[in-house]
Design a protein around this motif. Structure first.
Motif, PDB file in Angstrom:
ATOM      1  N   SER A 158       0.856  -1.207   0.000  1.00  0.00           N
ATOM      2  CA  SER A 158       0.000   0.000   0.000  1.00  0.00           C
ATOM      3  C   SER A 158       0.886   1.250   0.000  1.00  0.00           C
ATOM      4  O   SER A 158       0.431   2.349  -0.308  1.00  0.00           O
ATOM      5  N   VAL A 159       2.171   1.076   0.306  1.00  0.00           N
ATOM      6  CA  VAL A 159       3.112   2.213   0.333  1.00  0.00           C
ATOM      7  C   VAL A 159       4.047   2.163  -0.871  1.00  0.00           C
ATOM      8  O   VAL A 159       4.286   3.147  -1.545  1.00  0.00           O
ATOM      9  N   TYR A 160       4.572   0.951  -1.156  1.00  0.00           N
ATOM     10  CA  TYR A 160       5.545   0.799  -2.264  1.00  0.00           C
ATOM     11  C   TYR A 160       4.881   0.027  -3.402  1.00  0.00           C
ATOM     12  O   TYR A 160       4.306  -1.032  -3.190  1.00  0.00           O
ATOM     13  N   SER A 161       5.065   0.524  -4.637  1.00  0.00           N
ATOM     14  CA  SER A 161       4.322  -0.123  -5.741  1.00  0.00           C
ATOM     15  C   SER A 161       5.242  -0.728  -6.802  1.00  0.00           C
ATOM     16  O   SER A 161       4.778  -1.229  -7.803  1.00  0.00           O
TER      17      SER A 161
ATOM     18  N   LEU B 105      -3.709  -4.399   2.650  1.00  0.00           N
ATOM     19  CA  LEU B 105      -3.841  -3.309   1.662  1.00  0.00           C
ATOM     20  C   LEU B 105      -4.848  -2.262   2.155  1.00  0.00           C
ATOM     21  O   LEU B 105      -4.600  -1.062   2.082  1.00  0.00           O
ATOM     22  N   MET B 106      -5.963  -2.741   2.658  1.00  0.00           N
ATOM     23  CA  MET B 106      -7.037  -1.812   3.071  1.00  0.00           C
ATOM     24  C   MET B 106      -6.628  -1.002   4.284  1.00  0.00           C
ATOM     25  O   MET B 106      -6.858   0.202   4.358  1.00  0.00           O
ATOM     26  N   VAL B 107      -5.966  -1.638   5.233  1.00  0.00           N
ATOM     27  CA  VAL B 107      -5.500  -0.897   6.419  1.00  0.00           C
ATOM     28  C   VAL B 107      -4.407   0.080   5.999  1.00  0.00           C
ATOM     29  O   VAL B 107      -4.397   1.245   6.395  1.00  0.00           O
ATOM     30  N   GLY B 108      -3.522  -0.361   5.119  1.00  0.00           N
ATOM     31  CA  GLY B 108      -2.435   0.502   4.628  1.00  0.00           C
ATOM     32  C   GLY B 108      -2.958   1.714   3.904  1.00  0.00           C
ATOM     33  O   GLY B 108      -2.406   2.809   4.003  1.00  0.00           O
ATOM     34  N   LYS B 109      -4.042   1.519   3.170  1.00  0.00           N
ATOM     35  CA  LYS B 109      -4.628   2.645   2.430  1.00  0.00           C
ATOM     36  C   LYS B 109      -5.667   3.394   3.259  1.00  0.00           C
ATOM     37  O   LYS B 109      -6.413   4.221   2.753  1.00  0.00           O
ATOM     38  N   LYS B 110      -5.770   3.003   4.521  1.00  0.00           N
ATOM     39  CA  LYS B 110      -6.725   3.637   5.447  1.00  0.00           C
ATOM     40  C   LYS B 110      -8.165   3.515   4.975  1.00  0.00           C
ATOM     41  O   LYS B 110      -8.998   4.378   5.227  1.00  0.00           O
ATOM     42  N   ILE B 111      -8.443   2.419   4.260  1.00  0.00           N
ATOM     43  CA  ILE B 111      -9.835   2.172   3.827  1.00  0.00           C
ATOM     44  C   ILE B 111     -10.643   1.595   4.984  1.00  0.00           C
ATOM     45  O   ILE B 111     -11.836   1.771   5.105  1.00  0.00           O
ATOM     46  N   VAL B 112      -9.959   0.828   5.859  1.00  0.00           N
ATOM     47  CA  VAL B 112     -10.658   0.291   7.035  1.00  0.00           C
ATOM     48  C   VAL B 112      -9.870   0.653   8.284  1.00  0.00           C
ATOM     49  O   VAL B 112      -8.650   0.805   8.250  1.00  0.00           O
TER      50      VAL B 112
ATOM     51  N   VAL C 272       1.096   3.536   8.822  1.00  0.00           N
ATOM     52  CA  VAL C 272       1.776   2.510   8.014  1.00  0.00           C
ATOM     53  C   VAL C 272       3.066   3.061   7.431  1.00  0.00           C
ATOM     54  O   VAL C 272       4.116   2.444   7.507  1.00  0.00           O
ATOM     55  N   ARG C 273       3.007   4.267   6.877  1.00  0.00           N
ATOM     56  CA  ARG C 273       4.201   4.810   6.201  1.00  0.00           C
ATOM     57  C   ARG C 273       5.354   4.975   7.194  1.00  0.00           C
ATOM     58  O   ARG C 273       6.488   4.566   6.938  1.00  0.00           O
ATOM     59  N   ILE C 274       5.039   5.485   8.367  1.00  0.00           N
ATOM     60  CA  ILE C 274       6.089   5.654   9.397  1.00  0.00           C
ATOM     61  C   ILE C 274       6.648   4.287   9.778  1.00  0.00           C
ATOM     62  O   ILE C 274       7.856   4.065   9.835  1.00  0.00           O
ATOM     63  N   SER C 275       5.730   3.333   9.966  1.00  0.00           N
ATOM     64  CA  SER C 275       6.158   1.987  10.376  1.00  0.00           C
ATOM     65  C   SER C 275       7.004   1.334   9.304  1.00  0.00           C
ATOM     66  O   SER C 275       7.999   0.667   9.592  1.00  0.00           O
TER      67      SER C 275
END
Ligand SMILES: NC(=O)c1ccc[n+]([C@@H]2O[C@H](COP(=O)([O-])OP(=O)(O)OC[C@H]3O[C@@H](n4cnc5c(N)ncnc54)[C@H](O)[C@@H]3O)[C@@H](O)[C@H]2O)c1
Ligand SMILES: O=P(O)(O)OC[C@H](O)CO
Length: 325
Positions: free
Chosen positions: A201-204, A259-266, A313-316
């Motif tokens: 969700s951070v690196y593609s 993915l959803m938690v990483g994208k803050k969808i849930v 997520v990004r910080i982590s």
């Protein structure tokens, strides 16, 4: 041919495995909780909630499990409910699960006992004849008869081994006599699938994805080397195969959760969604188990921290990269 096999759990895996083995058993009885699913299987040979387009074989029947007498006819009983439900389901079945072969398909770890599913089942039933089944086995693909490999975790009882080989003859099988290690593979791979979803969700980029995949598999192998009695576990379907399937494929609920938690969808109440996210329930136990074995598993801790809402997520992810670089 085995005359009657019981499958506890009328969900995706219970229905799929019932379909897969029904060509190798006289009758398969699926035990479900919801009358409407039981009725749809019995009246229309379909599990309309999970596989509406799949016609189940005519020797598959369904029952609501009221008490242990329902299991009396079953020579073999497969347990295919979420790990959080295994203890209560087995406890309710009581001595209905004694004196028959038991197989667990659940991929979870009980907290705070840190017991695997086969350990819970043995504790609740006193029955030693327990095996586990685990591998790269998406239920929908099993249901429609596609090829899949699976590891059978089973002790040295030749009759139980033979029964497992016969029952799961549609699968490409490998075996391990370290049942706990096979079960822990299924637990670990779910945790790392969530982690890979978060990472992605951070690196593609491809390099970033496979770099992290390698980091996860390395951590998983360090953990298994500390606890497994089976030196060959690393190349078995329950390990390398299921880790890659679940971490790489968006069909995986665990990867999708990451993915959803990483994208803050849930946010964290997702556990109330009713979807079976096994890795989120087991990650705390894996961290505890690692501590007990003095093993450092920073990626599993990263997953737990983000799922607990403790970290962005990004910080982590950045911290994780710095830590493991
Ligand atoms: N779905 C897959 O692709 C797959 C593949 C391999 C292993 N598994 C494992 O199988 C286990 C079950 O997962 P699933 O994917 O089938 O979940 P699911 O959510 O599709 O189905 C779970 C079913 O269990 C039923 N259930 C829950 N509590 C129950 C109880 N107390 N008594 C009777 N039934 C109960 C639910 O009603 C539901 O029908 C999990 O541990 C999972 O990791 C799943
Ligand atoms: O959808 P998941 O992530 O629970 O994975 C399902 C199976 O365990 C894949 O082997």
């Amino acid at each position: 041919m085995i005359s009657t096999v019981g499958v506890i759990g009328a969900g995706s895996m219970g229905t799929a495995v019932a379909q897969s083995i029904s060509g190798r058993a006289g009758e398969v009885i699926i035990f479900g909780r919801r009358q409407e699913i039981v009725d749809s299987i019995n009246h229309d040979n379909h599990n309309t909630m999970y596989f509406p387009g799949l016609r189940l074989r005519p020797n598959i029947r369904a029952r609501v499990m009221n008490d242990r007498r329902d299991l009396a006819d079953c020579e073999v009983v497969i347990i295919a409910v979420p790990s959080s439900e295994v203890r209560s389901v087995v406890n309710a079945a009581g001595d209905g699960l004694a004196d028959r072969y038991l197989i667990t398909m659940a991929k979870g770890l009980e907290y705070p006992s840190l017991k695997t599913m086969s350990e819970i089942i043995r504790e609740e039933t006193g029955n030693p004849d327990i095996a586990c089944f685990s591998g790269p086995t998406f239920a929908d693909e099993i249901a429609y008869g596609h090829i899949a490999g699976a590891t059978i975790g089973v002790g040295d009882d030749p009759s139980l081994r033979a029964t497992m080989s016969d029952l799961f003859g549609e699968f490409i099988l490998d075996f391990s006599d370290d049942i706990r290690a096979v079960e822990l593979c299924g637990v670990l791979k779910n945790v790392y699938a969530i982690g890979t979803g978060m990472w992605d969700s951070v690196y593609s980029n491809h390099n970033e994805h496979y770099t992290f995949l390698n980091m996860c598999y390395k951590e998983m192998c360090i953990f298994l080397r500390a606890i497994s009695l089976d030196e060959g576990i690393f190349t078995k379907f329950c390990c390398f195969g299921d880790f890659n399937l679940t971490a790489n494929v968006d069909k995986s609920r665990n990867r999708t959760l990451g993915l959803m938690v990483g994208k803050k969808i849930v946010k964290t109440p997702y556990l109330e969604s009713g979807v079976t996210f096994e890795g989120s329930r087991s990650v705390k136990g894996i961290i505890e188990l690692a501590k007990n074995h003095d093993i450092d598993i920073p990626i599993a801790r990263f997953v737990y921290d983000v799922l607990s809402g403790n970290n962005n997520v990004r910080i982590s992810v950045d911290t994780l990269v710095r830590r493991t670089a």
